[in-house]
Design an enzyme around this catalytic site. Structure first.
Site, PDB file in Angstrom:
ATOM      1  N   GLU A 216      -0.560  -1.956  -6.905  1.00 59.07           N
ATOM      2  CA  GLU A 216      -1.355  -0.860  -7.487  1.00 59.07           C
ATOM      3  C   GLU A 216      -0.494   0.343  -7.841  1.00 59.07           C
ATOM      4  O   GLU A 216      -0.745   1.014  -8.839  1.00 59.07           O
ATOM      5  CB  GLU A 216      -2.392  -0.359  -6.477  1.00 59.07           C
ATOM      6  CG  GLU A 216      -3.395  -1.348  -6.009  1.00 59.07           C
ATOM      7  CD  GLU A 216      -4.204  -0.760  -4.872  1.00 59.07           C
ATOM      8  OE1 GLU A 216      -5.378  -1.113  -4.775  1.00 59.07           O
ATOM      9  OE2 GLU A 216      -3.684   0.068  -4.092  1.00 59.07           O
TER      10      GLU A 216
ATOM     11  N   LYS B 119      -2.108   9.945  17.675  1.00 65.24           N
ATOM     12  CA  LYS B 119      -2.460  11.180  18.392  1.00 65.24           C
ATOM     13  C   LYS B 119      -1.682  11.312  19.704  1.00 65.24           C
ATOM     14  O   LYS B 119      -2.243  11.575  20.765  1.00 65.24           O
ATOM     15  CB  LYS B 119      -3.967  11.241  18.675  1.00 65.24           C
ATOM     16  CG  LYS B 119      -4.837  11.280  17.425  1.00 65.24           C
ATOM     17  CD  LYS B 119      -4.669  12.557  16.644  1.00 65.24           C
ATOM     18  CE  LYS B 119      -5.601  12.626  15.442  1.00 65.24           C
ATOM     19  NZ  LYS B 119      -5.393  13.844  14.627  1.00 65.24           N
TER      20      LYS B 119
ATOM     21  N   GLY C 117      -7.628  -0.750  -2.668  1.00 68.29           N
ATOM     22  CA  GLY C 117      -7.409  -2.112  -3.131  1.00 68.29           C
ATOM     23  C   GLY C 117      -7.035  -3.083  -2.037  1.00 68.29           C
ATOM     24  O   GLY C 117      -6.763  -4.254  -2.324  1.00 68.29           O
TER      25      GLY C 117
ATOM     26  N   GLY D 267       0.826  -1.195   0.000  1.00 62.43           N
ATOM     27  CA  GLY D 267       0.000   0.000   0.000  1.00 62.43           C
ATOM     28  C   GLY D 267       0.863   1.249   0.000  1.00 62.43           C
ATOM     29  O   GLY D 267       2.091   1.178   0.024  1.00 62.43           O
TER      30      GLY D 267
ATOM     31  N   ILE E  15      -6.196   1.652  10.045  1.00 63.02           N
ATOM     32  CA  ILE E  15      -6.500   2.707  11.017  1.00 63.02           C
ATOM     33  C   ILE E  15      -6.568   2.114  12.411  1.00 63.02           C
ATOM     34  O   ILE E  15      -5.998   2.632  13.357  1.00 63.02           O
ATOM     35  CB  ILE E  15      -7.816   3.422  10.645  1.00 63.02           C
ATOM     36  CG1 ILE E  15      -7.614   4.260   9.375  1.00 63.02           C
ATOM     37  CG2 ILE E  15      -8.299   4.309  11.794  1.00 63.02           C
ATOM     38  CD1 ILE E  15      -8.871   4.925   8.857  1.00 63.02           C
TER      39      ILE E  15
ATOM     40  N   GLY F 252       2.061   5.161   1.418  1.00 61.70           N
ATOM     41  CA  GLY F 252       2.257   5.859   2.678  1.00 61.70           C
ATOM     42  C   GLY F 252       3.654   5.678   3.235  1.00 61.70           C
ATOM     43  O   GLY F 252       4.484   4.930   2.708  1.00 61.70           O
TER      44      GLY F 252
END
Length: 522
Positions: free
Chosen positions: A302, A416, A396, A277, A372, A279
């Site tokens: 991808e 956070k 995807g 992925g 997440i 990031g």
């Protein structure tokens, strides 16, 4: 194979006489788009997205709506796009419905405030759903290309995405011919035209990530082309931050795990094709692999991002199949400087092929995606914050997770500033069930969940992945659920399952300000 373009003007990339007659400005092209239409636009990340027509359309919408109009369109793309497309149209409240994936902050705000309807779809499903007629009618395709040959064949740009389907299914076509995209992209694409709808489908003839099964060019009905807009603007992709300590630890856990899988004979020494992925964490993992012990790797993914380019440059990665060149500006300069070499090592395909479950399963991919939040039983939320607010979309990740040889999800254990635990008792939204998640990794460690029953998974995730600041409370929850829940297979205390989320929404932190109430279920 390669076409020589002159550089006198951007229009010189349009070599087809019939289409040269349809050259016009972006504003003229945008005037051909009417309110209520559904538009299929190119772009998979900002790579290959149209630049001029969306901004001209945004100006047209803003002007009409300033005089009492209600001009809105539906927008389909390959995935997320750019500020010039998604952002420009969202800022003028011009998008009624959006699919299949987005990452623009203005789009996200429009969705979460209820002004835009968002249809989140597995990326492999989009093209076939359009062919099936599930999504409605496509009025106009707006597709960026790198050039048009004399016979009307189109040289694809820096992404393919759903462009083949848009060109085939749309009533009308607007082409942006971008002379800032390298002409040397010609020959790097593989557009498969053998797809069909049931019951006419046949096996896709691919067994290796670098097999070529299609055509280097996109085709379209020239009679459907209503405008050709010359442009000259590079893709605007952001750079990646250097891997932080947590990302590096996650990467090392994954490398150690893969080494173990090779040692016990479950993986070959050159591994299996990699999917990653996007990031910063994903790039950190790729950086770790680039300095790791594995050689002659292949990628079937991808998005080709900076980390994979580094691996191509070093020789660790032999080939890469993708649907998008999502490179930072600095990485794109390196890619362009050596593009002739990369043309023999990189293939760009339609996303219905790059994400196809048949191919993912046949080739046995190692799938690595971010999340997440995950819960203690291995369910993964990759789309929503606190249960109801969309972040980006499923993209995807589901295509790969369900079908991969190894399905790995990775995240820091906290977010956070430590006020959110990314491992919770129960996820607030489920995108990938426990049945599709084999490995969860945080900087704390790696939990191999294969072959484990739910409570065994929970104990392993708590021990290996949860941050110490939350581990005792998570253990306490599990033990009380085992004691008090009516069922012991996947025990939960339903009154408390979302207490951590509720605490965060109320106080700004998941940390317990007081002892967790001990609720007993009869």
């Amino acid at each position: 194979m390669h076409t020589t373009f002159t550089h006198a003007s951007p229009a010189d990339r349009v070599l087809c006489p019939a289409l040269r007659e349809r050259i016009m400005t972006a504003d003229q092209a945008a005037s051909l788009i009417q309110s209520g239409m559904t538009l299929g636009m190119s772009g998979f990340t900002p790579a290959g997205a149209p630049k001029a027509v969306p901004q001209a359309l945004a100006r047209r919408i803003e002007e009409q709506n300033a005089h009492g109009g209600q001009f809105r369109i539906s927008l389909w793309t390959g995935a997320s796009t750019s500020a010039e497309l998604d952002g420009a149209l969202a800022k003028v409240h011009g998008i009624e419905r959006r699919l299949p994936y987005q990452s623009d902050p203005t789009v996200r705000k429009e969705i979460n405030e209820g002004r835009m309807q968002y249809v989140d779809i597995h990326l492999s499903h989009v093209a076939q759903y359009v062919w099936f007629g599930f999504l409605g009618h496509l009025d106009v395709a707006v597709v960026e290309v790198a050039g048009i040959l004399p016979d009307g064949r189109l040289i694809p740009s820096t992404s393919v995405g759903n462009n083949k389907t848009w060109l085939e299914q749309a009533d009308k076509i607007i082409l942006e011919v971008n002379s800032a995209q390298p002409a040397a992209l010609e020959g790097m694409h593989d557009i498969y035209y053998g797809a069909a709808v049931p019951p006419l489908r046949k096996p896709i003839p691919m067994v290796h990530p670098y097999d070529r099964i299609g055509d280097p060019y996109l085709h379209c009905d020239l009679d459907k082309v209503i405008a050709v807009v010359p442009t000259q603007q590079r893709d605007k992709l952001a750079g990646f931050t250097a891997p932080d300590a947590d990302s590096q630890r996650i990467a090392q856990h994954i490398i150690d795990f893969l080494q173990h899988e090779v040692k016990v004979g479950r993986l070959p020494p050159e591994l299996l094709p990699l999917q990653s992925g996007v990031g910063n964490i994903a790039n950190a993992v790729l950086a770790g692999l680039n300095h790791g012990p594995f050689e002659q790797l292949h990628a079937y993914t991808e998005v080709l991002q900076d980390g994979m380019l580094d691996m191509l440059e070093s020789g660790k990665l032999a080939t890469a199949s993708t649907t998008s060149l999502a490179l930072s500006p600095a990485a794109m300069e390196r890619f362009l400087a050596d593009i002739d070499r990369y043309r023999s090592r990189v293939i760009l395909r339609p996303q219905e092929i790059s994400n196809h479950p048949e191919l993912i399963r046949r080739m046995g991919l190692i799938s690595m995606n971010a999340l997440i939040e995950a819960d203690m039983y291995g369910n993964v939320n990759s789309t929503h914050v606190m249960g109801s607010s969309i972040m980006n979309g499923i993209g995807g990740s589901g295509d790969f997770a369900r079908n991969a040889y190894l399905s790995i999800f990775m995240t820091p254990s906290m977010a956070k500033g430590g006020n959110i635990s990314c491992i919770v008792p129960m996820v607030s939204h489920v995108d990938h069930t426990e049945h599709d998640v084999q490995v969860i990794v945080t900087e704390q460690g790696l939990a191999d969940l294969r072959g484990l029953a739910p409570v065994q998974r929970a104990r392993r995730i708590i021990a290996q992945c949860v941050h110490p600041d939350y581990r005792a409370e998570m253990t306490d929850y599990l033990e009380r659920a085992l004691r008090d829940a009516p069922g012991k297979h996947t025990p939960h205390l339903l009154e408390e399952a979302y207490a951590w989320h509720q605490r965060y929404l109320k106080t700004g932190s998941m940390h317990a300000a007081a002892p967790v109430p001990r609720v007993r279920v009869a």
